[in-house]
Design a protein around this motif. Structure first.
Motif, mmCIF file in Angstrom:
data_model
loop_
_atom_site.group_PDB
_atom_site.id
_atom_site.type_symbol
_atom_site.label_atom_id
_atom_site.label_comp_id
_atom_site.label_asym_id
_atom_site.label_seq_id
_atom_site.Cartn_x
_atom_site.Cartn_y
_atom_site.Cartn_z
ATOM 1 N N ALA A 220 36.178 28.734 42.701
ATOM 2 C CA ALA A 220 34.765 28.593 43.063
ATOM 3 C C ALA A 220 34.434 29.484 44.261
ATOM 4 N N GLN A 221 35.276 29.462 45.249
ATOM 5 C CA GLN A 221 35.088 30.305 46.434
ATOM 6 C C GLN A 221 35.173 31.787 46.065
ATOM 7 N N TYR A 222 36.050 32.112 45.130
ATOM 8 C CA TYR A 222 36.212 33.491 44.662
ATOM 9 C C TYR A 222 34.942 33.989 43.980
ATOM 10 N N LEU A 223 34.299 33.121 43.190
ATOM 11 C CA LEU A 223 33.058 33.492 42.521
ATOM 12 C C LEU A 223 31.942 33.752 43.523
ATOM 13 N N VAL A 224 31.847 32.918 44.536
ATOM 14 C CA VAL A 224 30.830 33.118 45.583
ATOM 15 C C VAL A 224 31.088 34.422 46.321
ATOM 16 N N GLU B 201 45.178 32.768 38.023
ATOM 17 C CA GLU B 201 46.033 32.233 39.087
ATOM 18 C C GLU B 201 45.291 31.159 39.888
ATOM 19 N N LEU B 202 44.043 31.436 40.239
ATOM 20 C CA LEU B 202 43.251 30.491 41.017
ATOM 21 C C LEU B 202 42.924 29.229 40.222
ATOM 22 N N MET B 203 42.855 29.357 38.896
ATOM 23 C CA MET B 203 42.571 28.207 38.044
ATOM 24 C C MET B 203 43.846 27.505 37.583
ATOM 25 N N ASP B 204 44.982 28.034 38.019
ATOM 26 C CA ASP B 204 46.291 27.457 37.677
ATOM 27 C C ASP B 204 46.475 27.389 36.162
ATOM 28 N N VAL B 205 46.115 28.479 35.488
ATOM 29 C CA VAL B 205 46.235 28.576 34.029
ATOM 30 C C VAL B 205 47.347 29.573 33.703
ATOM 31 N N THR B 206 48.283 29.133 32.887
ATOM 32 C CA THR B 206 49.432 29.992 32.578
ATOM 33 C C THR B 206 49.616 30.241 31.081
ATOM 34 N N ASN B 207 48.784 29.626 30.252
ATOM 35 C CA ASN B 207 48.990 29.730 28.805
ATOM 36 C C ASN B 207 48.032 30.704 28.130
ATOM 37 N N ILE B 208 47.394 31.595 28.911
ATOM 38 C CA ILE B 208 46.495 32.612 28.368
ATOM 39 C C ILE B 208 47.101 33.983 28.645
ATOM 40 N N THR C 286 40.185 52.148 36.156
ATOM 41 C CA THR C 286 39.293 50.988 36.080
ATOM 42 C C THR C 286 39.917 49.837 35.297
ATOM 43 N N VAL C 287 40.724 50.144 34.286
ATOM 44 C CA VAL C 287 41.306 49.067 33.488
ATOM 45 C C VAL C 287 42.271 48.227 34.323
ATOM 46 N N LYS C 288 42.957 48.854 35.242
ATOM 47 C CA LYS C 288 43.884 48.103 36.094
ATOM 48 C C LYS C 288 43.117 47.248 37.109
ATOM 49 N N GLU C 289 41.939 47.717 37.512
ATOM 50 C CA GLU C 289 41.097 46.892 38.377
ATOM 51 C C GLU C 289 40.666 45.619 37.645
ATOM 52 N N SER C 290 40.249 45.789 36.402
ATOM 53 C CA SER C 290 39.863 44.630 35.594
ATOM 54 C C SER C 290 41.057 43.701 35.379
ATOM 55 N N GLN C 291 42.204 44.290 35.114
ATOM 56 C CA GLN C 291 43.418 43.510 34.895
ATOM 57 C C GLN C 291 43.753 42.660 36.118
ATOM 58 N N ALA C 292 43.623 43.246 37.294
ATOM 59 C CA ALA C 292 43.967 42.527 38.529
ATOM 60 C C ALA C 292 43.066 41.315 38.741
ATOM 61 N N ILE C 293 41.777 41.462 38.444
ATOM 62 C CA ILE C 293 40.858 40.337 38.619
ATOM 63 C C ILE C 293 41.115 39.270 37.562
ATOM 64 N N ASN C 294 41.393 39.685 36.331
ATOM 65 C CA ASN C 294 41.740 38.710 35.296
ATOM 66 C C ASN C 294 42.932 37.860 35.722
ATOM 67 N N GLU C 295 43.945 38.528 36.252
ATOM 68 C CA GLU C 295 45.149 37.827 36.713
ATOM 69 C C GLU C 295 44.827 36.875 37.862
ATOM 70 N N ARG C 296 43.976 37.322 38.780
ATOM 71 C CA ARG C 296 43.636 36.498 39.935
ATOM 72 C C ARG C 296 42.836 35.262 39.521
ATOM 73 N N LEU D 134 33.125 37.608 35.755
ATOM 74 C CA LEU D 134 33.959 36.573 36.345
ATOM 75 C C LEU D 134 33.426 35.185 36.013
ATOM 76 N N TYR D 135 32.118 35.026 36.105
ATOM 77 C CA TYR D 135 31.497 33.735 35.803
ATOM 78 C C TYR D 135 31.682 33.395 34.324
ATOM 79 N N ALA D 136 31.571 34.402 33.456
ATOM 80 C CA ALA D 136 31.738 34.179 32.017
ATOM 81 C C ALA D 136 33.164 33.768 31.677
ATOM 82 N N ILE D 137 34.133 34.407 32.308
ATOM 83 C CA ILE D 137 35.535 34.089 32.037
ATOM 84 C C ILE D 137 35.863 32.669 32.481
ATOM 85 N N VAL D 138 35.430 32.301 33.676
ATOM 86 C CA VAL D 138 35.682 30.942 34.164
ATOM 87 C C VAL D 138 35.043 29.919 33.229
#
Length: 313
Positions: free
Chosen positions: A234-238, A94-101, A81-91, A49-53
């Motif tokens: 940021a709160q999500y990472l903590v 969403e939290l970073m308000d990024v729509t072009n990835i 497990t892949v759907k678990e990873s997918q859900a966090i990627n999406e979240r 998560l930290y690496a992606i952000v």
């Protein structure tokens, strides 16, 4: 003297060239961004998560997609497990308000036979994007988990090989003797896919080993100081740090530190001067060729750079 006087025009263009030169160079640098797809088993750990952000915030990257990867060998693994990873990627996006990835779904199972890919949305996206690269540019594929999606793309369409460069996080490695230990978590989640990467002779491959990346360690104290007063991602990472249960060790039960394996490879791409890459022969059981191995990292400077970048949250 008229506005079209040649001397005045010459002087104007001379001044404009001087003033405009820095802006032109800056524009060139912007155009030369690294075209990137990150393939991550995000739900498996904390550092993903930290690496992606960090990658999303890097101005040198043209982050095209984040694909999801499976991690079936974890004792905490579910059947999807892949759907678990997918859900966090999406979240995260969403939290970073990024729509072009883009967020293509990867395979939920590893390769079961050498030479036979497991087709997925992610493997197809990699193939299509690789073929869409401008002449002379490569698609950079960063693997933070299993190699399933990337190996499948290579097996499905070998013509993409000259168009891609793979950056893999895996293995334990001893630089002095060039000894490889493939009994590492990422490698173990698809050992056949690992062999595909090593045996594909023309593939441009760099490896950030666990031996090197283990030196990048964050403290909870610093995470709290940098992020706890903020909201959103940021709160999500903590929260991820505090709620994820480490199954591989009983040391440090308070989770005061965390190894940021995945952050190391992102930092090395963003700041190449912070990592030493040496050309090494592949393991003796594999096709003999030279690949790049990150043999040393500047963990302190990587840490500083990470937090300087996250000030932009």
């Amino acid at each position: 003297m008229t506005l079209l006087d040649p001397k005045r025009l010459t002087f104007f263009f001379f001044i404009a060239a001087i003033i405009g030169a820095p802006f032109y160079l800056k524009a060139q640098e912007t155009d030369n961004k690294l075209n990137l797809i990150i393939d991550a088993d995000t739900a498996n750990e904390v550092d993903d998560l930290y690496a992606i952000v960090r990658a999303v915030l890097e101005p040198k990257f043209n982050l095209i997609a984040i694909s999801s990867a499976q991690f079936h060998t974890s004792p905490l693994a579910s059947a999807q497990t892949v759907k678990e990873s997918q859900a966090i990627n999406e979240r995260l996006l969403e939290l970073m308000d990024v729509t072009n990835i883009s967020l293509p779904l990867g395979s939920n199972t590893p390769l079961v036979e050498y030479g036979k890919p497991v087709r997925s949305e992610a493997s197809q996206f990699i193939i299509k994007t690789a073929h869409g690269m401008p002449a002379g540019e490569k698609l950079h594929l960063v693997i933070l988990g299993s190699c399933t999606n990337i190996a499948s793309a290579i097996l499905e369409d070998p013509t993409i090989i000259p168009k891609i460069k793979v950056h893999y996080l895996g293995f334990w490695h001893t630089p002095e003797t060039n000894a490889y230990n493939k009994k590492e978590f990422n490698s173990g989640n698809d050992p056949i896919a690992v062999e595909v990467l090593l045996n594909t002779k023309p593939l441009d491959l760099n490896v950030m080993t666990a031996t090197s990346s283990q030196h990048l360690v964050f403290t909870k104290q610093n995470v709290d100081r940098q992020l706890k007063h903020k909201k959103g991602v940021a709160q999500y990472l903590v929260q991820r740090w505090e709620t994820y249960e480490r199954w591989w060790t009983k040391d440090d039960p308070e989770k005061t530190q965390w190894t940021m394996w995945d952050v190391a490879i992102i930092e090395a791409l963003a700041r190449p001067e912070l990592s030493t890459i040496e050309k090494k022969l592949t393991p003796p059981e594999n096709t003999q060729r030279h690949i790049g191995i990150h043999t040393q990292i500047d963990a302190a400077e990587m840490t500083r750079d990470f937090w300087n970048t996250l000030n932009n949250l």
